[in-house]
Design an enzyme around this catalytic site. Structure first.
Site, PDB file in Angstrom:
ATOM      1  N   HIS A   1       0.833  -1.210   0.000  1.00  0.00           N
ATOM      2  CA  HIS A   1       0.000   0.000   0.000  1.00  0.00           C
ATOM      3  C   HIS A   1       0.867   1.259   0.000  1.00  0.00           C
ATOM      4  O   HIS A   1       0.556   2.248   0.660  1.00  0.00           O
ATOM      5  CB  HIS A   1      -0.951   0.008   1.201  1.00  0.00           C
ATOM      6  CG  HIS A   1      -2.225   0.761   0.948  1.00  0.00           C
ATOM      7  ND1 HIS A   1      -3.335   0.176   0.380  1.00  0.00           N
ATOM      8  CD2 HIS A   1      -2.573   2.049   1.174  1.00  0.00           C
ATOM      9  CE1 HIS A   1      -4.309   1.069   0.282  1.00  0.00           C
ATOM     10  NE2 HIS A   1      -3.861   2.230   0.755  1.00  0.00           N
TER      11      HIS A   1
ATOM     12  N   GLY B   1       1.419   4.365  -8.698  1.00  0.00           N
ATOM     13  CA  GLY B   1       0.543   5.245  -7.943  1.00  0.00           C
ATOM     14  C   GLY B   1       0.924   6.708  -7.970  1.00  0.00           C
ATOM     15  O   GLY B   1       0.409   7.487  -8.760  1.00  0.00           O
TER      16      GLY B   1
END
Length: 344
Positions: A239, A293
């Site tokens: 993450h 990301g």
């Protein structure tokens, strides 16, 4: 649109939330969650970057791979380059709010679609995050991947059912969001899922004619478990270093996971990927697709859909050059032979 201009605009728009550093390595933003930093000491964020930077490539020029084919297919989707834009939500509290959630989602999905790749959408609190995600997917005729957080109770099922109505064919759950501090602060904690719960969720997706991605796999045993419960793909991910401090970098754990499950499930990886050379490294370490990301967030904030398209074009140029210089005629040839000193 030039990436230097995109980055300059993003630096101004994201002031106080992201410095748009020349090297995005998590050093300047340690502990800035909410924001774009890594949790706690920022060790996990930095580990992603340093682990990937430690991977070196063998340069070879005695071959015929002068015009490499960067395209690939996976999960029933076609990709001009093997890249996905990661699911990111919460533009207002993570990126400064220079773009609305709707505008951000539209920039990611539209820029990716125009560039021949696929964007993912995020989930979270407040409700406008998932509303923007689902609305954006509809606008691009389902050309995107909807990620839903591991909510408890009816909320998960309700959001999945809403996602099925967007026209999307691939759906995911970022189980690595379990315990995410931003959600906990908002009084909406998310939790891990048991294998039995995952089987039920995946069966629901398959019954709707979709494919399921499980994001947040960092160990071989959980990669094997993902196959057992019926997932179609995993994302090797911590993450972005935003949920658990002191994890290894994804490039460190990817080779063992790929060795164990390659060919039995689609392997996606994220973490510290910044350019097309990094994409090639991850492919050589065993990934089928690479998820990116923060750089996509910078591109969207700094240039909207055009900025996203400019970033994808830069990735493709860098990937193509790296494939030429390592002798890869296509992405399938990007394997461990191109890695220097790789012993496994």
């Amino acid at each position: 649109m030039e990436m230097k201009d995109v980055r300059a605009r993003a630096r101004e728009a994201m002031k106080g939330y992201c410095r748009v550093c020349p090297v995005c390595d998590g050093r300047a933003c340690s502990g800035e969650v909410p924001g774009m930093g890594g949790l706690g000491t920022g060790s996990a964020f930095r580990a992603n970057v340093t682990a990937l930077a430690g991977v070196k490539l063998n340069m070879r020029l005695m071959h015929g791979a002068a015009q490499p084919d960067t395209a690939t297919s996976a999960l029933g989707l076609d990709f001009d380059i093997p890249v996905l834009a990661a699911p990111i939500g919460g533009v207002s509290f993570n990126m400064g709010g220079a773009l609305s959630e709707d505008a951000y989602v539209d920039a990611i999905l539209g820029g990716c679609r125009a560039s021949g790749i696929v964007g993912c959408t995020g989930d979270g609190v407040p409700p406008f995050i998932i509303d923007a995600a689902l609305g954006g997917i509809r606008k691009v005729d389902g050309h995107g991947i909807v990620f839903i957080k591991p909510w408890d109770g009816e909320e998960l099922e309700q959001k999945l059912e809403a996602a099925f109505d967007t026209g999307a064919r691939v759906f995911g759950m970022d189980v690595d969001a379990a315990g995410l501090i931003t959600l906990r602060k908002m009084g909406r904690p998310v939790s891990p899922k048991t294998p039995e719960q995952l089987r039920e969720i995946i069966a629901m997706v398959h019954a709707a004619g979709g494919k399921f991605i499980l994001k947040g796999v960092m160990t071989v045993d959980e990669a094997e478990l993902a196959i057992t419960v019926g997932a179609d793909a995993i994302v090797v991910s911590n993450h972005g270093g935003r949920v658990l401090d002191h994890t290894p970098g994804t490039a460190e754990v990817l080779p063992d996971i790929a060795e164990a499950v390659h060919g039995r499930i689609c392997i996606i990886v994220d973490g510290g990927v910044r350019d097309g050379v990094d994409v090639l490294k991850m492919l050589a370490l065993g990934a089928d697709l690479v998820m990116i990301g923060r750089p996509f967030a910078v591109a969207a904030i700094g240039g909207g859909q055009e900025g996203v398209a400019a970033y994808v074009a830069a990735l493709k140029a860098q990937l193509t050059q790296a494939m030429v210089l390592t002798g890869c005629a296509n992405v399938a040839e990007a394997d461990r032979r191109i890695l220097y000193g790789f012993k496994r």
